[in-house]
Design a protein around this motif. Structure first.
Motif, PDB file in Angstrom:
ATOM      1  N   GLN A 178       0.757  -1.179  -0.020  1.00 33.21           N
ATOM      2  CA  GLN A 178       0.033  -0.070  -0.097  1.00 33.21           C
ATOM      3  C   GLN A 178       0.960   1.229   0.154  1.00 33.21           C
ATOM      4  OE1 GLN A 178      -2.685   0.336   3.586  1.00 33.21           O
ATOM      5  NE2 GLN A 178      -4.197   1.077   2.106  1.00 33.21           N
ATOM      6  N   MET A 179       1.991   1.135   0.894  1.00 33.38           N
ATOM      7  CA  MET A 179       2.989   2.440   0.777  1.00 33.38           C
ATOM      8  C   MET A 179       3.799   2.453  -0.521  1.00 33.38           C
ATOM      9  SD  MET A 179       3.843   2.424   4.754  1.00 33.38           S
ATOM     10  CE  MET A 179       5.189   3.675   4.502  1.00 33.38           C
ATOM     11  N   TYR A 180       4.562   1.133  -0.641  1.00 33.46           N
ATOM     12  CA  TYR A 180       5.518   1.151  -1.611  1.00 33.46           C
ATOM     13  C   TYR A 180       5.270   1.239  -2.986  1.00 33.46           C
ATOM     14  CZ  TYR A 180       8.042  -0.477   2.745  1.00 33.46           C
ATOM     15  OH  TYR A 180       8.955  -0.397   3.908  1.00 33.46           O
ATOM     16  N   SER A 181       3.968   0.986  -3.531  1.00 33.62           N
ATOM     17  CA  SER A 181       3.167   1.151  -4.615  1.00 33.62           C
ATOM     18  C   SER A 181       3.120   2.508  -5.184  1.00 33.62           C
ATOM     19  CB  SER A 181       2.389   0.191  -4.691  1.00 33.62           C
ATOM     20  OG  SER A 181       1.083   0.604  -4.051  1.00 33.62           O
ATOM     21  N   SER A 446       1.509  -7.038  -6.097  1.00 37.79           N
ATOM     22  CA  SER A 446       2.249  -7.529  -7.395  1.00 37.79           C
ATOM     23  C   SER A 446       2.792  -6.248  -8.108  1.00 37.79           C
ATOM     24  CB  SER A 446       1.240  -8.270  -8.361  1.00 37.79           C
ATOM     25  OG  SER A 446       0.179  -7.613  -8.586  1.00 37.79           O
ATOM     26  N   LYS A 447       2.432  -5.170  -7.501  1.00 38.04           N
ATOM     27  CA  LYS A 447       2.744  -3.764  -8.342  1.00 38.04           C
ATOM     28  C   LYS A 447       4.153  -3.274  -7.821  1.00 38.04           C
ATOM     29  CE  LYS A 447      -1.898  -1.498  -8.255  1.00 38.04           C
ATOM     30  NZ  LYS A 447      -2.307  -0.254  -8.096  1.00 38.04           N
ATOM     31  N   GLU A 448       4.769  -2.553  -9.186  1.00 43.30           N
ATOM     32  CA  GLU A 448       6.141  -2.266  -8.646  1.00 43.30           C
ATOM     33  C   GLU A 448       6.206  -1.744  -7.366  1.00 43.30           C
ATOM     34  OE1 GLU A 448       9.439   0.446 -11.222  1.00 43.30           O
ATOM     35  OE2 GLU A 448       7.493   0.037 -11.970  1.00 43.30           O
ATOM     36  N   ARG A 449       7.306  -1.570  -6.591  1.00 46.12           N
ATOM     37  CA  ARG A 449       7.587  -0.782  -5.422  1.00 46.12           C
ATOM     38  C   ARG A 449       8.688   0.135  -5.635  1.00 46.12           C
ATOM     39  NH1 ARG A 449       6.819  -5.149  -0.349  1.00 46.12           N
ATOM     40  NH2 ARG A 449       4.830  -6.068  -1.285  1.00 46.12           N
ATOM     41  N   PHE A 450       8.406   1.212  -4.884  1.00 46.66           N
ATOM     42  CA  PHE A 450       9.136   2.514  -4.845  1.00 46.66           C
ATOM     43  C   PHE A 450       9.620   2.691  -3.396  1.00 46.66           C
ATOM     44  CE2 PHE A 450       6.449   2.543  -8.503  1.00 46.66           C
ATOM     45  CZ  PHE A 450       7.261   2.652  -9.405  1.00 46.66           C
ATOM     46  N   CYS A 451      10.887   2.414  -3.025  1.00 47.82           N
ATOM     47  CA  CYS A 451      11.370   2.430  -1.817  1.00 47.82           C
ATOM     48  C   CYS A 451      12.828   2.227  -1.736  1.00 47.82           C
ATOM     49  CB  CYS A 451      10.689   1.182  -0.827  1.00 47.82           C
ATOM     50  SG  CYS A 451      11.288   1.085   0.879  1.00 47.82           S
ATOM     51  N   ASP A 452      13.576   3.126  -0.750  1.00 43.19           N
ATOM     52  CA  ASP A 452      14.874   3.013  -0.693  1.00 43.19           C
ATOM     53  C   ASP A 452      15.015   2.449   0.863  1.00 43.19           C
ATOM     54  OD1 ASP A 452      15.537   4.407  -2.815  1.00 43.19           O
ATOM     55  OD2 ASP A 452      14.847   6.233  -2.017  1.00 43.19           O
ATOM     56  N   VAL A 453      15.963   1.797   0.944  1.00 39.83           N
ATOM     57  CA  VAL A 453      16.564   0.999   2.196  1.00 39.83           C
ATOM     58  C   VAL A 453      17.735   1.757   2.749  1.00 39.83           C
ATOM     59  CG1 VAL A 453      17.327  -1.230   3.242  1.00 39.83           C
ATOM     60  CG2 VAL A 453      15.513  -1.257   1.398  1.00 39.83           C
ATOM     61  N   LEU A 454      17.554   2.134   3.888  1.00 46.28           N
ATOM     62  CA  LEU A 454      18.629   3.059   4.876  1.00 46.28           C
ATOM     63  C   LEU A 454      19.099   2.335   6.021  1.00 46.28           C
ATOM     64  CD1 LEU A 454      17.872   6.561   4.260  1.00 46.28           C
ATOM     65  CD2 LEU A 454      19.570   5.271   3.135  1.00 46.28           C
ATOM     66  N   PRO A 455      20.332   2.251   6.443  1.00 46.16           N
ATOM     67  CA  PRO A 455      20.629   1.639   7.701  1.00 46.16           C
ATOM     68  C   PRO A 455      19.963   2.527   8.874  1.00 46.16           C
ATOM     69  CG  PRO A 455      22.522   2.936   6.765  1.00 46.16           C
ATOM     70  CD  PRO A 455      21.554   3.252   5.819  1.00 46.16           C
ATOM     71  N   ASN A 456      20.148   2.028  10.248  1.00 49.08           N
ATOM     72  CA  ASN A 456      19.360   2.780  11.236  1.00 49.08           C
ATOM     73  C   ASN A 456      20.699   3.871  11.728  1.00 49.08           C
ATOM     74  OD1 ASN A 456      18.304   3.331  13.485  1.00 49.08           O
ATOM     75  ND2 ASN A 456      19.072   1.671  14.629  1.00 49.08           N
TER      76      ASN A 456
END
Length: 470
Positions: A178-181, A446-456
């Motif tokens: 819901q968020m990342y799409s 199944s939708k494309e996701r838009f999210c970046d991963v960062l360290p804590n």
């Protein structure tokens, strides 16, 4: 109405000021200088009002810097049947003849109770920023539902960017999708390698850097934002009047609780004069709040001790809004509140059982219950079989806790937190079938996701924000 910090009583300005600022400069939370109250006659006059008109009556004493006509317009634009599914906005449904009621709060755009306040926040942000010719970059943290509610509320808002931190891999598949799409120019999703409390701490650390916060116009929409707490208080009034009780008769409320914002809104309504009896704090295996209200010890859990559960939005080891409650219990003593939070910051428990504050805590109406995964499954199954109603695992925590504190002749209102479609795996495990979901969310995973991963790491987060904002 002026607002002050819970830790120093520093003047934080008016409602619009604290709406945009989030945390106080000293790390405290915004609180009104005093809490207005309704007389019995004034409460009676609120019966029968439409939801937006009731919201105006409840919120207006706290909002003196928006003209009456403008505030009414904002509230009528927010609480519409087209947005929340019916003119009732928050329907109240009895569960048979059990004395339990379900307050439906999850019929908004993101299918979670967070929409009730966040939709108002979206309109209010747009209004204030336009009046002041400003922009704001919202930095938030979510354990599941705040993120999507905030992002849906801020879609298309030209003067607002949303940077939402979430714990990597700790939300349900639906919540993540819901968020990342969302692929919107003003929405930025950031998965943090840690738990929700790490995300929340990063938000606070960035806000504590006054120079960085000012340079990049950092604001907040988490439950630490007073605007959310105030908007949530409205549906306690709405539920109480929907019960049709005689004047002064009490109603009890059971509230699934993680960050303490939702149930604190009920306490605010009680302090304003609404005849609220018990406020049941329902916890899952992460039982920081349950421990406090049963033993008097508030002991924050480090990230490593925050359990991964089937009610993930409550997987929290540090309840930020609890500071507001202790501030009021201390008689608005900011020095005392700051001292308690120094203990929390040092990793030490706040012990209040053997203090002069404990009798007031006991008389404030709070009770606590907790449940396990097996409890949630059994409650979802039982409510489905007995009442023909599917509920999500967080609401199941609330129903179970509410059942344990029912009083004869006193209705127990259980606050729904999300639709079961957001937690298909757990609901399927409980009842053997997949809950229905609105058509617009079919196949969202199944939708494309838009999210970046960062360290804590706060430095990494600041660098990311600086790069995005230029």
């Amino acid at each position: 109405m002026k607002y002050v910090s819970t830790r120093s009583q520093t003047d934080l300005g008016s409602f619009c000021d604290v709406l945009l600022s989030g945390l106080a400069p000293d790390g405290g939370l915004a609180m009104p200088a005093f809490i207005p109250t309704f007389s019995a006659a004034e409460l009676e006059a609120l019966r029968g009002l439409s939801y937006p008109d009731l919201a105006y009556a409840v919120m207006r004493p706290f909002i003196s810097d928006i003209p009456e006509a403008d505030l009414r317009a904002l509230l009528h634009a927010t609480y519409r049947a087209e947005v929340f599914g019916s003119p009732d906005i928050t329907p109240l449904t009895p569960l048979g003849e059990s004395g339990l009621y379900l307050l439906e709060l999850s019929n908004g755009p993101s299918l979670a109770f967070k929409d009730m306040a966040m939709q108002f926040m979206g309109h209010a942000f747009e209004y204030v920023l336009e009046k002041r010719d400003q922009r704001v970059n919202i930095l938030g943290a979510t354990s599941g539902d705040t993120g999507s509610a905030a992002e849906y509320a801020m879609l298309g808002k030209a003067r607002v960017n949303v940077f939402m931190l979430s714990p990597q891999g700790r939300m349900s598949a639906f919540q993540q999708a819901q968020m990342y799409s969302l692929n919107e120019p003003n929405i930025f999703n950031i998965a943090i390698e840690g738990v929700f409390d790490d995300c929340q701490d990063l938000v606070k650390e960035v806000n504590a850097d006054a120079e960085f916060k000012a340079k990049y116009h950092i604001g907040a929409v988490n439950s630490i934002n007073w605007g959310r707490v105030l908007a949530q208080a409205v549906y306690y009034f709405r539920a109480y009047f929907a019960l049709g009780l005689p004047a002064d008769a009490e109603a009890d409320f059971s509230v699934p609780s993680g960050n303490f914002g939702n149930v604190f809104a009920g306490y605010l309504a009680k302090r304003m004069g609404l005849p609220v009896g018990q406020l049941i704090v329902a916890s899952n295996e992460n039982d920081v709040l349950h421990e406090f209200f049963t033993t008097g010890s508030y002991h924050v859990r480090p990230a490593a001790r925050v359990a991964v559960t089937s009610s993930p939005s409550m997987d929290i080891g540090k309840a930020s809004n609890f500071e507001r409650y202790l501030y009021l219990i201390a008689g608005a003593d900011a020095v005392q509140t700051a001292g308690w939070w120094d203990e929390v910051g040092a990793g030490r428990p706040v012990e209040l059982r053997d203090t002069a504050h404990w009798p007031e805590i006991q008389s404030s109406g709070f009770r606590a219950g907790k449940s396990t995964h097996a409890d949630r499954l059994a409650t979802i199954r039982r409510v489905d079989e007995q009442f023909g109603r599917l509920i999500d695992p967080h609401t199941a925590d609330g129903v179970l806790a509410g059942e344990g504190f029912r009083r004869s002749g006193v209705p127990m209102v259980c606050l729904e937190t999300a639709l079961p479609a957001k937690f298909e795996e757990t609901v399927r495990e409980a009842v053997g079938r997949v809950p229905e979901r609105p058509t617009r969310f079919v196949g969202i995973e199944s939708k494309e996701r838009f999210c970046d991963v960062l360290p804590n790491d706060a430095a990494a987060l600041k660098a990311y924000l600086a790069a995005k904002l230029g």
